[in-house]
Design a protein around this motif. Structure first.
Motif, PDB file in Angstrom:
ATOM      1  N   VAL A  28      10.693  -6.746  10.264  1.00 44.28           N
ATOM      2  CA  VAL A  28       9.440  -7.276   9.730  1.00 44.28           C
ATOM      3  C   VAL A  28       8.644  -7.829  10.902  1.00 44.28           C
ATOM      4  O   VAL A  28       9.105  -8.742  11.604  1.00 44.28           O
ATOM      5  N   THR A  29       7.467  -7.287  11.135  1.00 43.00           N
ATOM      6  CA  THR A  29       6.620  -7.704  12.246  1.00 43.00           C
ATOM      7  C   THR A  29       5.282  -8.177  11.703  1.00 43.00           C
ATOM      8  O   THR A  29       4.610  -7.435  10.969  1.00 43.00           O
ATOM      9  N   ASP A  30       4.902  -9.400  12.031  1.00 38.63           N
ATOM     10  CA  ASP A  30       3.666  -9.987  11.509  1.00 38.63           C
ATOM     11  C   ASP A  30       3.612  -9.891   9.985  1.00 38.63           C
ATOM     12  O   ASP A  30       2.549  -9.657   9.387  1.00 38.63           O
ATOM     13  N   GLY A  31       4.767 -10.081   9.367  1.00 33.07           N
ATOM     14  CA  GLY A  31       4.847 -10.065   7.911  1.00 33.07           C
ATOM     15  C   GLY A  31       4.820  -8.678   7.296  1.00 33.07           C
ATOM     16  O   GLY A  31       4.773  -8.564   6.067  1.00 33.07           O
ATOM     17  N   LYS A  32       4.907  -7.607   8.122  1.00 34.62           N
ATOM     18  CA  LYS A  32       4.778  -6.247   7.601  1.00 34.62           C
ATOM     19  C   LYS A  32       6.022  -5.414   7.897  1.00 34.62           C
ATOM     20  O   LYS A  32       6.660  -5.571   8.933  1.00 34.62           O
ATOM     21  N   PHE A  33       6.333  -4.502   6.955  1.00 35.17           N
ATOM     22  CA  PHE A  33       7.330  -3.466   7.214  1.00 35.17           C
ATOM     23  C   PHE A  33       6.981  -2.243   6.377  1.00 35.17           C
ATOM     24  O   PHE A  33       6.263  -2.329   5.379  1.00 35.17           O
ATOM     25  N   GLU A  48       3.737   0.567   2.811  1.00 29.45           N
ATOM     26  CA  GLU A  48       3.777  -0.606   3.686  1.00 29.45           C
ATOM     27  C   GLU A  48       3.722  -1.858   2.824  1.00 29.45           C
ATOM     28  O   GLU A  48       2.930  -1.950   1.885  1.00 29.45           O
ATOM     29  N   PHE A  49       4.581  -2.812   3.144  1.00 28.66           N
ATOM     30  CA  PHE A  49       4.610  -4.088   2.448  1.00 28.66           C
ATOM     31  C   PHE A  49       4.188  -5.187   3.422  1.00 28.66           C
ATOM     32  O   PHE A  49       4.602  -5.187   4.585  1.00 28.66           O
ATOM     33  N   TYR A  94      14.755  -4.946  -1.560  1.00 30.87           N
ATOM     34  CA  TYR A  94      14.777  -5.637  -0.275  1.00 30.87           C
ATOM     35  C   TYR A  94      15.044  -7.131  -0.449  1.00 30.87           C
ATOM     36  O   TYR A  94      14.568  -7.750  -1.403  1.00 30.87           O
ATOM     37  N   ARG A  95      15.751  -7.679   0.514  1.00 30.60           N
ATOM     38  CA  ARG A  95      15.918  -9.127   0.641  1.00 30.60           C
ATOM     39  C   ARG A  95      15.384  -9.520   2.011  1.00 30.60           C
ATOM     40  O   ARG A  95      15.838  -9.009   3.035  1.00 30.60           O
ATOM     41  N   THR A 111       0.854  -1.178   0.000  1.00 30.29           N
ATOM     42  CA  THR A 111       0.000   0.000   0.000  1.00 30.29           C
ATOM     43  C   THR A 111       0.888   1.224   0.000  1.00 30.29           C
ATOM     44  O   THR A 111       1.965   1.228   0.604  1.00 30.29           O
ATOM     45  N   GLY A 112       0.449   2.263  -0.694  1.00 34.94           N
ATOM     46  CA  GLY A 112       1.249   3.459  -0.806  1.00 34.94           C
ATOM     47  C   GLY A 112       1.686   3.681  -2.243  1.00 34.94           C
ATOM     48  O   GLY A 112       1.365   2.907  -3.151  1.00 34.94           O
TER      49      GLY A 112
END
Length: 443
Positions: free
Chosen positions: A415-420, A394-395, A433-434, A365-366
């Motif tokens: 990465v927290t709960d699959g998000k960053f 946000e990814f 990103y890797r 998003t974004g």
């Protein structure tokens, strides 16, 4: 090429995602999900989350190997070319190689192809040559000959009537005749322009993209073209309803749009290459300009994110402070450093660029476009701004992981709960990103 290089066009001719996951944008084009021509199958192995799809790159990894004297088919090779150069002196060829170039796309006829190959480079000329890795058909034929099957006089722009009758269109005839001149078995390449991307109907455009060459590209110079923002050209992004604003038009994401346009037309198992200018490709005019280093990098990465399988740099300046046919050899400024730096990234990430996409694994998003790749058990997210002002994005990855290493930026995001989240400073921002640590997609 560009509108006021018509005379040069004649001389030149005589010389012989949706590739991404959740690519966003306003372009009114209906993209089919699997443009490589291969049927994408949902992954059933338990190491990949439900809803993800592994999709091969257009043409497949072994595409080039089918041709005579091919470009390398190894995973560490990615074509990075320069348009219409001369290869006469070892020092100049070495200078091109030092900038990260590895293929000459159209060469002057006096070029030394033995020197090219001895320098570990490749060539796609407009003339048959034993050491060539391809054969280039007419450039921008869709613009100067139009979409039609009339008789071609054999003339090029600036030499007199091109088609017979004079007002007829004969672009398809031109490409058929040039295709017939290609040596047997070699890869055929052609570059197109505003006809394919803006002016022609889809049926005519598809014929150009599908019927004559093995690899196609189109050159829309969004950062420098003084006319491209008009309703009849860049207005294609809004259905030709109005002119584009400067903020909508002078945008790196539009280079990705051009790649998508050609890929959508192709609809088959063939690669699409991208064109990026590196100088001032139009004569001086109020709205003509010279591309900057950050714009070059952003245009290249937008093209790659949208599935381009090769990059070609337009290396000529017809205006500005350095008028030359050899921008990357001759001109001061930030073009050569920018090209060298982005080519280094391409070389280092070639195995990733040549790896399959993992569609459905990441949502964003974004104000960004992005593509997700899976290579050697690692998930890569390639992302670039698609708005002039940039912003925060946000990814979310269904593959999990604990951190996102930002490649070549000396920083790592949690990465927290699959998000960053990350910030894209402006329309030229690119972040790669890797994902590391405990993910469920094979890493």
């Amino acid at each position: 090429m560009k509108k006021n290089a018509a005379a040069a066009l004649g001389a030149l001719a005589l010389l012989g995602f949706l590739g991404a996951v959740a690519v966003s944008g306003a372009a009114p084009i209906s993209f089919h999900g699997n443009q490589s021509g291969e049927t994408a199958q949902p992954l059933i192995t338990p190491s990949h989350p439900a809803g993800t799809t592994l999709r091969n790159i257009d043409g497949g990894a072994a595409f080039y190997a089918q041709f005579t004297n091919p470009l390398p088919g190894t995973e560490d090779y990615f074509p990075v070319g320069v348009w219409f150069e001369s290869a006469l002196e070892k020092d100049y060829v070495a200078k091109d190689a030092a900038a990260g170039l590895n293929v000459y796309v159209v060469l002057t006829p006096d070029s030394d192809l033995e020197l090219v190959r001895n320098s570990h480079m490749y060539a796609i000329p407009t003339f048959p040559a034993a050491r060539a890795s391809g054969f280039a058909l007419g450039d921008e034929v869709d613009m100067w000959a139009g979409g039609g099957d009339a008789i071609w006089t054999g003339r090029y722009p600036g030499e007199g009537p091109i088609c017979e009758p004079e007002q007829a269109k004969c672009g398809h005839t031109v490409q058929r005749r040039l295709k017939a001149e290609a040596p047997p078995g070699v890869m055929k390449y052609a570059n197109y322009g505003k006809g394919v991307t803006f002016w022609l109907g889809d049926d005519q455009a598809r014929t150009f993209i599908n019927d004559y060459q093995d690899v196609a590209s189109a050159d829309n110079y969004w950062f420098t073209d003084p006319n491209i923002c008009a309703i009849s050209e860049g207005g294609a992004l809004n259905g030709h309803l109005r002119d584009l604003t400067e903020e909508e038009c002078r945008l790196a994401a539009n280079y990705g749009w051009t790649v998508e346009r050609v890929r959508e037309l192709a609809g088959k198992d063939s690669p699409v290459w991208a064109f990026v200018e590196v100088g001032h490709p139009f004569e001086d005019a109020p709205s003509a300009r010279t591309i900057t280093g950050p714009q070059i990098r952003a245009a290249v990465w937008s093209s790659l994110i949208h599935g381009a399988r090769g990059i070609v740099y337009f290396n000529h300046s017809f205006g500005g402070t350095c008028v030359t046919q050899h921008v990357l050899r001759d001109c001061p400024g930030d073009a050569r450093p920018a090209v060298t730096a982005v080519n280094r990234q391409i070389k280092e990430l070639a195995p990733v660029l040549n790896a399959p996409f993992l569609d459905g694994a990441v949502t964003g998003t974004g104000p960004v476009d992005h593509a997700t790749k899976l290579h050697d058990g690692k998930l890569y997210i390639l992302s670039a701004a698609n708005k002039h002002t940039g912003g925060q994005a946000e990814f979310h990855t269904s593959c999990g992981g604990s951190s996102a290493v930002v490649i070549d930026e000396n920083r790592t995001l949690s990465v927290t709960d699959g998000k960053f989240t990350d910030t894209f400073a402006d329309g030229n921002a690119v972040h790669l990103y890797r994902i590391e640590g405990g993910g469920s997609c094979g890493f």
